[in-house]
Design an enzyme around this catalytic site. Sequence first.
Site: not given
Lengths: 245, 281
Positions: B54-55
């Site tokens: 994800t991030t």
Amino acid sequence: MSTPFYVSPQQAMADRAEYARKGIARGRSLVVLQYADGIVFVGENPSRALHKFSEIYDRIAFAAAGKYNEYENLRIGGVRYADLRGYTYDRDDVTARGLANVYAQTLGTIFSSAAEKPYEVELVVAEVGETPEGDQIYRLPHDGSIVDEHGSVAVGGNAEQISSYLDQRHQDGMSLAEALKLAVQALSRDTNGTQREIPAERLEVAVLDRTRPQQRKFKRIVGRQLARLLEADGAATEAESSEEE
Amino acid sequence: MEANTRSTGRLPAAFLTPGSSSFMDFLSEHQPELLPGKRQLPPTQGVIEAPHGTTIVAVTFPGGVVLAGDRRATMGNMIAQRDIEKVFPADEYSAVGIAGTAGLAVEMVKLFQLELEHFEKVEGAQLSLEGKANRLSTMIRSNLGMAMQGLAVVPLFAGYDVDREKGRIFSYDVTGGRSEETGFAATGSGSIFARGAMKKLFRADLSEGDATTLVIQALYDAADDDSATGGPDVARRIYPIVTVITEDGFRRLTDEESSEIARSILERRLEQPDGPRAALL
């Protein structure tokens, strides 16, 4: 068209070997020594850019005497071999033994193939282990034979003389400065036994240092660090060289 | 072709042919089937389910750059892995963080690391930071076919430019489009929230310590609003991976260092759930 003269296989091989040996002898010799923390490579090389020693993989390095374009070709082949093998399997599956075998096969095939001229090179493939006992050094002469070496090795034109000088003086567990100095002494002896001076700028020095924290253990020693190691004598060097790390 | 790396035979001609210093170029001539981009995908219906990273966030500071990532991988609404590593050293002076299909991304990073190392060994010199960033572009572009099927990889590349003596960040889109970011950047599902947080907290004169705190704040905010991003997991002692690249090279913060920052941020968030406030004017 005239029929070629018959040349016996023995004669053909002897001619090829002589041709290769003469080519190798034109270049300067180089030495590879084990020391306490790894393996040191020392050679006389006026060029800053055209190296005789280089990194092949994490713990493996390459040294060569002879014709530059030929050993450079083999070096790049070795890097490709090692990188492809590490990519296909795992980094631990790349070994000096495997690489030395491939080089031996390659040199051997070239040497005995009538269609190609023999390579005028002599190689050393070395791998630094976790301990000095784990170090591996292989010497590969022009004909594709392979010799498992310990302690010290010299390759190049004047190799025999340098080897015997090193064999008498090399000891296990030398410090880097001691090993380096012994190597320079060995290289600076001329065939007639006289010493000449090799200035630091003309030396190419590299190490495979097992104490390096990085995965890649190969390192060139240049400039101030090289000068310091050459100046330092015996006992004082221990502290200096460990300070460097 | 037969006597390749599997046997101990002679080096095949391809190995001894003078050519490019690129490992990818060598592979594409010698064993193209090993290149991720050359893979033929069977026709599929809909999107393939695979764990997604994800991030990733990055911040520059005078003297270097910080690249950090959370530890969560998700597959749909499931947490696939809680301690995945998504930030890797690319070489001594650069790092790459990956968002998108985790399996492909990790493979891409492995090939990218090898590409840089191979060049360095063959040429005896490192690629420029610009050159490294372009190489990564090419790799993402070669993955476009899979990206169209939902298996996209979107990295963030950060490094210390030894020539310009500063940290730089490059972001990418799925087509391999590359853009240099000034100050800070984020990629992945939580990037919108992380970018908002960084926009308010970023200053040009951050210290290295400030920058590492900033990225963990931003990751906290991303985890706060994006379910696919994982926050600091105190119970399992899983903390974000934070890497710093300066003149001295790449360094990954130890678990103790990143847990210390994460814990002090958590402490403050107990009193102020939305985190530090920026001035209104």
